[in-house]
Design an enzyme around this catalytic site. Structure first.
Site, short mmCIF file in Angstrom:
data_model
loop_
_atom_site.label_atom_id
_atom_site.label_comp_id
_atom_site.label_asym_id
_atom_site.label_seq_id
_atom_site.Cartn_x
_atom_site.Cartn_y
_atom_site.Cartn_z
N SER A 188 9.13 52.81 69.65
CA SER A 188 10.30 53.66 69.43
C SER A 188 11.59 52.89 69.69
O SER A 188 12.59 53.11 69.00
CB SER A 188 10.23 54.91 70.30
OG SER A 188 10.12 54.58 71.66
N GLU A 189 11.60 52.00 70.68
CA GLU A 189 12.78 51.16 70.93
C GLU A 189 12.37 49.76 71.37
O GLU A 189 11.40 49.58 72.11
CB GLU A 189 13.69 51.76 72.00
CG GLU A 189 14.76 52.70 71.47
CD GLU A 189 14.22 54.08 71.24
OE1 GLU A 189 14.81 54.82 70.41
OE2 GLU A 189 13.22 54.43 71.87
N THR A 190 13.18 48.80 70.91
CA THR A 190 13.12 47.42 71.40
C THR A 190 14.49 47.09 71.96
O THR A 190 15.52 47.35 71.32
CB THR A 190 12.76 46.44 70.27
OG1 THR A 190 11.43 46.74 69.81
CG2 THR A 190 12.79 45.01 70.75
N HIS A 204 14.49 55.02 78.28
CA HIS A 204 13.25 54.35 78.68
C HIS A 204 13.31 52.85 78.46
O HIS A 204 12.75 52.08 79.24
CB HIS A 204 12.04 54.98 77.98
CG HIS A 204 11.77 54.48 76.61
ND1 HIS A 204 12.42 54.96 75.50
CD2 HIS A 204 10.89 53.55 76.16
CE1 HIS A 204 11.96 54.34 74.42
NE2 HIS A 204 11.02 53.49 74.80
#
Length: 265
Positions: free
Chosen positions: A44-46, A72
């Site tokens: 979902s995120e980097t 997160h």
């Protein structure tokens, strides 16, 4: 070669919470290359982080585009900077981001993040495709906060039982939707977060969503401290404290793996 790490945030157990990739860099490559890396990691995120003297610049990418705030992945980045020796555990970390300065502290076993509180407003109606996309739920409150819808339902079970229709949610032309309800004795409230428009059908644990949920539940319960649970399949716990226009989010993190990107971005 670039150091890369995968971390599970808002959990003390491997394969729970919300996974994020963290890339520790000497300098930022162009945005296209960072987006390609985020697509390759397919989380979902980097997060991409660069040290600047006694502070750090932090940027977040979904597989689709760069975003303004991610809880997160921020927690994951702080965890890596401390556990891998990039920064002294006895010193706070200051991240410069598109959402301003974020100050992160290590408090006993918790990573504590100082984030901005996000406002919300009630709306009279929402698109039919939103309700259909959430399985025909019956809202007790409908609102918006920035690019997200905020929906309250009557029970925790309704939140847990949602089966989404991605095609219907994509018709809403919104970043995402937060669904929440008052929790059981163990938690003050529960939530789930769906964001198919940015390539994330369901985000396991969403720090930025809790920047809306804390003031929302403060208005309902009168509390300033909360125990929250995001009841996705992976699940995760968020400890919250509301301080006027700021939110303290507290959670744990676990490193899953680390490695090297063989060529520069």
């Amino acid at each position: 070669m670039i150091d890369i790490y995968q971390v599970d945030s808002f959990t003390t157990e491997r394969f729970k919470g919300n996974p994020a990739c963290v890339c520790v860099l000497d300098k930022f490559p162009d945005s296209k290359n960072m987006l390609n890396m985020a697509r390759e990691m397919n989380l979902s995120e980097t997060a991409f982080v660069v040290r600047d003297k006694d502070e750090f610049t932090l940027r977040w990418f979904t597989p689709t585009f760069e975003i303004d705030l991610c809880g997160h992945a921020t927690l994951a980045t702080a965890h890596i900077l401390w556990t891998e020796g990039f920064w002294d555990k006895n010193k706070p970390i200051i991240f410069n981001t598109r959402s301003g300065k974020l100050i992160i502290n290590l408090i006993n076993d918790f990573i504590e993040m100082d984030f901005p509180s996000l406002e919300y407003s009630e709306v009279i109606e929402v698109p039919n495709s939103l309700i259909e996309g959430l399985g025909g739920i019956i809202p007790t409150f409908m609102g918006k906060s920035r690019e997200n819808y905020l929906i309250e339902v009557a029970t925790e079970e309704e939140v847990r039982d949602i089966q989404i229709d991605i095609s219907k949610l994509l018709e809403c032309n919104m970043h995402g939707v937060i669904v929440t309800a008052k929790g059981s004795e163990e938690y003050d409230f529960v939530s789930r977060f769906f964001a198919p428009e940015v390539g994330v059908p369901e985000d396991p644990v969403t720090g930025s969503a809790h920047c809306v949920l804390a003031p929302f539940w403060n208005d309902r319960l009168g509390n300033t401290k909360f125990r929250a649970y995001q009841c996705s399949q992976r699940g995760g716990y968020v400890n919250l404290e509301l301080l006027e226009d700021r939110i303290l989010l507290r959670g744990n993190a676990v490193t899953i793996f680390k490695g090297k990107l063989l060529e520069q971005l």
